[in-house]
Scaffold this motif. Structure first.
Motif, PDB file in Angstrom:
ATOM      1  N   GLN A 157       1.189  -1.140   0.304  1.00  0.00           N
ATOM      2  CA  GLN A 157       0.263   0.160   0.078  1.00  0.00           C
ATOM      3  C   GLN A 157       0.393   1.303  -0.060  1.00  0.00           C
ATOM      4  O   GLN A 157       0.151   2.174  -0.761  1.00  0.00           O
ATOM      5  N   ARG A 158       1.341   1.591   1.133  1.00  0.00           N
ATOM      6  CA  ARG A 158       2.368   2.485   0.756  1.00  0.00           C
ATOM      7  C   ARG A 158       2.923   2.133  -0.461  1.00  0.00           C
ATOM      8  O   ARG A 158       3.307   3.450  -1.529  1.00  0.00           O
TER       9      ARG A 158
ATOM     10  N   GLY B  94      13.414  16.977   0.323  1.00  0.00           N
ATOM     11  CA  GLY B  94      13.836  18.196   1.363  1.00  0.00           C
ATOM     12  C   GLY B  94      13.455  16.665   2.844  1.00  0.00           C
ATOM     13  O   GLY B  94      13.594  15.390   2.422  1.00  0.00           O
ATOM     14  N   TRP B  95      13.341  17.363   4.475  1.00  0.00           N
ATOM     15  CA  TRP B  95      13.262  17.002   4.950  1.00  0.00           C
ATOM     16  C   TRP B  95      12.278  15.706   5.492  1.00  0.00           C
ATOM     17  O   TRP B  95      10.789  16.803   5.509  1.00  0.00           O
ATOM     18  N   LYS B  96      11.994  14.514   6.338  1.00  0.00           N
ATOM     19  CA  LYS B  96      10.405  13.401   6.538  1.00  0.00           C
ATOM     20  C   LYS B  96      10.705  13.244   7.684  1.00  0.00           C
ATOM     21  O   LYS B  96      11.797  12.926   8.514  1.00  0.00           O
ATOM     22  N   SER B  97       9.606  13.208   8.643  1.00  0.00           N
ATOM     23  CA  SER B  97       9.673  12.396   9.624  1.00  0.00           C
ATOM     24  C   SER B  97       9.667  11.149   9.294  1.00  0.00           C
ATOM     25  O   SER B  97       9.868  10.168   8.105  1.00  0.00           O
ATOM     26  N   GLY B  98      10.071  10.531  10.607  1.00  0.00           N
ATOM     27  CA  GLY B  98      10.422   8.962  10.069  1.00  0.00           C
ATOM     28  C   GLY B  98       9.191   7.842   9.604  1.00  0.00           C
ATOM     29  O   GLY B  98       9.440   7.050   8.683  1.00  0.00           O
ATOM     30  N   GLU B  99       8.029   8.201  10.008  1.00  0.00           N
ATOM     31  CA  GLU B  99       7.141   7.619   9.406  1.00  0.00           C
ATOM     32  C   GLU B  99       6.781   7.454   7.567  1.00  0.00           C
ATOM     33  O   GLU B  99       6.973   6.723   6.811  1.00  0.00           O
ATOM     34  N   GLU B 100       6.932   9.561   7.852  1.00  0.00           N
ATOM     35  CA  GLU B 100       7.435   9.718   5.982  1.00  0.00           C
ATOM     36  C   GLU B 100       8.249   9.000   5.569  1.00  0.00           C
ATOM     37  O   GLU B 100       8.283   8.477   4.337  1.00  0.00           O
ATOM     38  N   LEU B 101       9.440   8.693   6.225  1.00  0.00           N
ATOM     39  CA  LEU B 101      11.005   7.953   4.932  1.00  0.00           C
ATOM     40  C   LEU B 101       9.991   6.593   5.310  1.00  0.00           C
ATOM     41  O   LEU B 101      10.402   6.745   4.051  1.00  0.00           O
ATOM     42  N   THR B 102       9.849   5.957   5.835  1.00  0.00           N
ATOM     43  CA  THR B 102       9.234   4.475   5.950  1.00  0.00           C
ATOM     44  C   THR B 102       8.906   4.656   4.649  1.00  0.00           C
ATOM     45  O   THR B 102       8.589   3.404   3.828  1.00  0.00           O
ATOM     46  N   ASP B 103       7.878   5.152   4.434  1.00  0.00           N
ATOM     47  CA  ASP B 103       7.051   4.816   2.759  1.00  0.00           C
ATOM     48  C   ASP B 103       7.298   5.094   1.534  1.00  0.00           C
ATOM     49  O   ASP B 103       7.537   4.498   0.915  1.00  0.00           O
ATOM     50  N   TYR B 104       8.724   6.230   2.176  1.00  0.00           N
ATOM     51  CA  TYR B 104       9.603   5.902   0.848  1.00  0.00           C
ATOM     52  C   TYR B 104      10.199   4.772   0.546  1.00  0.00           C
ATOM     53  O   TYR B 104      10.398   4.148  -0.549  1.00  0.00           O
ATOM     54  N   LEU B 105      11.027   4.637   1.856  1.00  0.00           N
ATOM     55  CA  LEU B 105      11.398   3.203   2.031  1.00  0.00           C
ATOM     56  C   LEU B 105      10.425   1.566   1.323  1.00  0.00           C
ATOM     57  O   LEU B 105      11.653   1.111  -0.059  1.00  0.00           O
ATOM     58  N   CYS B 106       9.634   2.181   1.791  1.00  0.00           N
ATOM     59  CA  CYS B 106       9.090   0.784   0.992  1.00  0.00           C
ATOM     60  C   CYS B 106       8.308   0.582  -0.556  1.00  0.00           C
ATOM     61  O   CYS B 106       8.203  -0.241  -1.597  1.00  0.00           O
ATOM     62  N   ALA B 107       8.548   1.969  -0.876  1.00  0.00           N
ATOM     63  CA  ALA B 107       8.524   2.255  -2.383  1.00  0.00           C
ATOM     64  C   ALA B 107       9.828   2.587  -3.048  1.00  0.00           C
ATOM     65  O   ALA B 107       9.711   2.265  -4.507  1.00  0.00           O
TER      66      ALA B 107
ATOM     67  N   GLN C   1      19.942   0.052   7.140  1.00  0.00           N
ATOM     68  CA  GLN C   1      19.316  -1.232   7.931  1.00  0.00           C
ATOM     69  C   GLN C   1      17.007  -1.267   7.762  1.00  0.00           C
ATOM     70  O   GLN C   1      17.121  -2.162   7.035  1.00  0.00           O
ATOM     71  N   ASN C   2      16.951  -0.051   7.836  1.00  0.00           N
ATOM     72  CA  ASN C   2      15.667   0.118   7.531  1.00  0.00           C
ATOM     73  C   ASN C   2      14.590  -0.128   6.134  1.00  0.00           C
ATOM     74  O   ASN C   2      14.144  -0.553   6.215  1.00  0.00           O
ATOM     75  N   ALA C   3      15.874   0.969   5.258  1.00  0.00           N
ATOM     76  CA  ALA C   3      14.991   0.150   3.461  1.00  0.00           C
ATOM     77  C   ALA C   3      16.025  -1.276   3.248  1.00  0.00           C
ATOM     78  O   ALA C   3      14.058  -1.808   2.772  1.00  0.00           O
ATOM     79  N   LEU C   4      16.587  -2.514   4.109  1.00  0.00           N
ATOM     80  CA  LEU C   4      16.469  -3.532   3.600  1.00  0.00           C
ATOM     81  C   LEU C   4      15.438  -4.071   4.392  1.00  0.00           C
ATOM     82  O   LEU C   4      14.361  -4.872   4.109  1.00  0.00           O
ATOM     83  N   CYS C   5      14.864  -3.989   5.704  1.00  0.00           N
ATOM     84  CA  CYS C   5      13.609  -4.425   6.612  1.00  0.00           C
ATOM     85  C   CYS C   5      12.372  -3.270   5.561  1.00  0.00           C
ATOM     86  O   CYS C   5      11.620  -4.480   5.742  1.00  0.00           O
ATOM     87  N   CYS C   6      12.551  -3.075   4.569  1.00  0.00           N
ATOM     88  CA  CYS C   6      11.350  -2.095   3.961  1.00  0.00           C
ATOM     89  C   CYS C   6      11.229  -2.955   2.804  1.00  0.00           C
ATOM     90  O   CYS C   6      10.723  -3.213   2.151  1.00  0.00           O
TER      91      CYS C   6
END
Length: 379
Positions: free
Chosen positions: A202-203, A277-290, A305-310
């Motif tokens: 979804q993200r 620009g700057w994104k919150s942690g939750e927003e960044l996670t959305d982008y890593l999922c994409a 590490q977050n990118a790999l987990c996403c």
């Protein structure tokens, strides 16, 4: 269990995706009582700012206590010694079953060890994020500050159950600078949260639609606080001269002025590249999922590490810590030529990205999942 995270060196910032955010949250999700003790500063839009002392309960159920540093000589030494008036009494009031002292550099590791000595049935861990890339880089730091930190650690070591090193470089650092024996060391990498497959999709679909990325486009993400060592300029240069209409690059974070002055003209000239620009942690996670490929050709970032987990593949500078943890599950890039060759290869043979993604996803599930890492503290 009652778990206390001591983050006097890390400027805990709500909403980020760093270890000292996610690990306590995961402890709380597992049903434990969790407290974070932090200093009186945090990041606001990517800039570190001072904030007042605080004692509050976050939305996650984690208690956050911010305490000021004790004044020692001047502000510089106060910030380096990280001493806190009444710290031992604070620990006594919290009655922890488990303590994790984040970072070995600070005087209150002695008070934490004293608490462990008087309560021998609890667990006391300390972790090390320091390495020769981010610490002991000048004469004062190497020969004065870290010798002081070593004296603090020497007084505490007998009460520490394990020193958890987050990378190969961190292990080398604590062995060389502090003389720590192999027997007390344990690998404990930075990690991430693995989202459910449906949530990730979804993200992914939303972000890709927002940025007009087609199903067969290869979406690259590059993020962080971008100084010259992050190699953002080299990255955009390499993509700009690569003729590949199926590659898009999104840049997330903050740039120093000197980096922005070189990077932004290329961003403005190349429709395949966007600076968000700057994104919150939750927003960044959305982008890593994409993302199809997380690209970090310079200094290391915990976002990897977050990118790999996403579910993203990764292209990284060949640090020993990356090789130690990830082996051949990622691409390695060091120079602009490396980046050009990689972009040319993935634009014509996108299946190689999927192959790396499958390999790194396996590493993420086995080694980087914060649910697994959090459970280690309960043992």
């Amino acid at each position: 269990m009652n778990i206390v995270h001591i983050c006097l060196a890390s400027s805990y910032t709500e909403g980020m995706t760093y270890q000292d955010n996610i690990l306590p949250d995961m402890n709380a999700r597992d049903g434990h009582k969790v407290t974070i003790i932090s200093n009186c500063s945090k990041y606001v839009d990517g800039c570190l700012q001072n904030v007042p002392p605080q004692d509050t309960v976050l939305d996650t159920g984690v208690r956050l206590i911010r305490v000021p540093y004790k004044h020692i000589i001047n502000n510089y030494f106060s910030e380096k010694m990280r001493a806190v008036d009444g710290f031992y009494e604070l620990l006594k009031s919290l009655t922890p079953d488990v303590m994790l002292f984040h970072g070995l550099c600070g005087r209150e590791i002695i008070a934490s060890a004293q608490y462990k000595k008087e309560h021998p049935n609890i667990k006391f861990y300390a972790d090390s994020h320091e390495d020769f890339n981010n610490s002991a880089r000048n004469f004062l730091s190497r020969n004065i500050l870290h010798k002081i930190y070593k004296s603090f650690l020497d007084k505490s070591l007998g009460e520490i159950d394990k020193v958890l090193f987050v990378s190969y470089e961190a292990k080398s650092f604590v062995q060389k600078m502090y003389g720590l024996p192999e027997s007390i060391l344990e690998f404990y990498p930075l990690g991430g949260i693995i989202p459910p497959c449906e949530t990730r999709l979804q993200r992914r679909n939303k972000i890709r639609a927002d940025h007009s990325a087609k199903a067969d486009d290869i979406l690259l993400i590059h993020s962080g606080r971008m100084g010259k060592a992050k190699k953002t300029y080299e990255l955009v240069q390499a993509l700009h001269v690569t003729q590949a209409d199926n590659i898009k690059l999104l840049i997330i974070g903050s740039m120093t002025d000197d980096v922005a002055s070189n990077v932004m003209p290329i961003v403005d000239a190349d429709p395949r590249i966007e600076y968000l620009g700057w994104k919150s942690g939750e927003e960044l996670t959305d982008y890593l999922c994409a993302a199809d490929l997380y690209v970090q050709p310079g200094t290391q970032s915990a976002t990897m590490q977050n990118a790999l987990c996403c579910g993203s593949a990764a292209a990284l500078y060949p640090y020993e810590s990356h090789k130690y943890l990830l082996g051949d599950s990622v691409f390695y890039i060091e120079t602009i030529e490396d980046m050009k060759k990689l972009f040319a290869a993935i634009s014509t043979t996108p299946d190689i990205v999927e192959a790396k993604r499958a390999m790194s996803n396996k590493v993420a599930r086995e080694c980087l999942d914060y649910k697994v890492l959090a459970a280690r503290l309960y043992q």
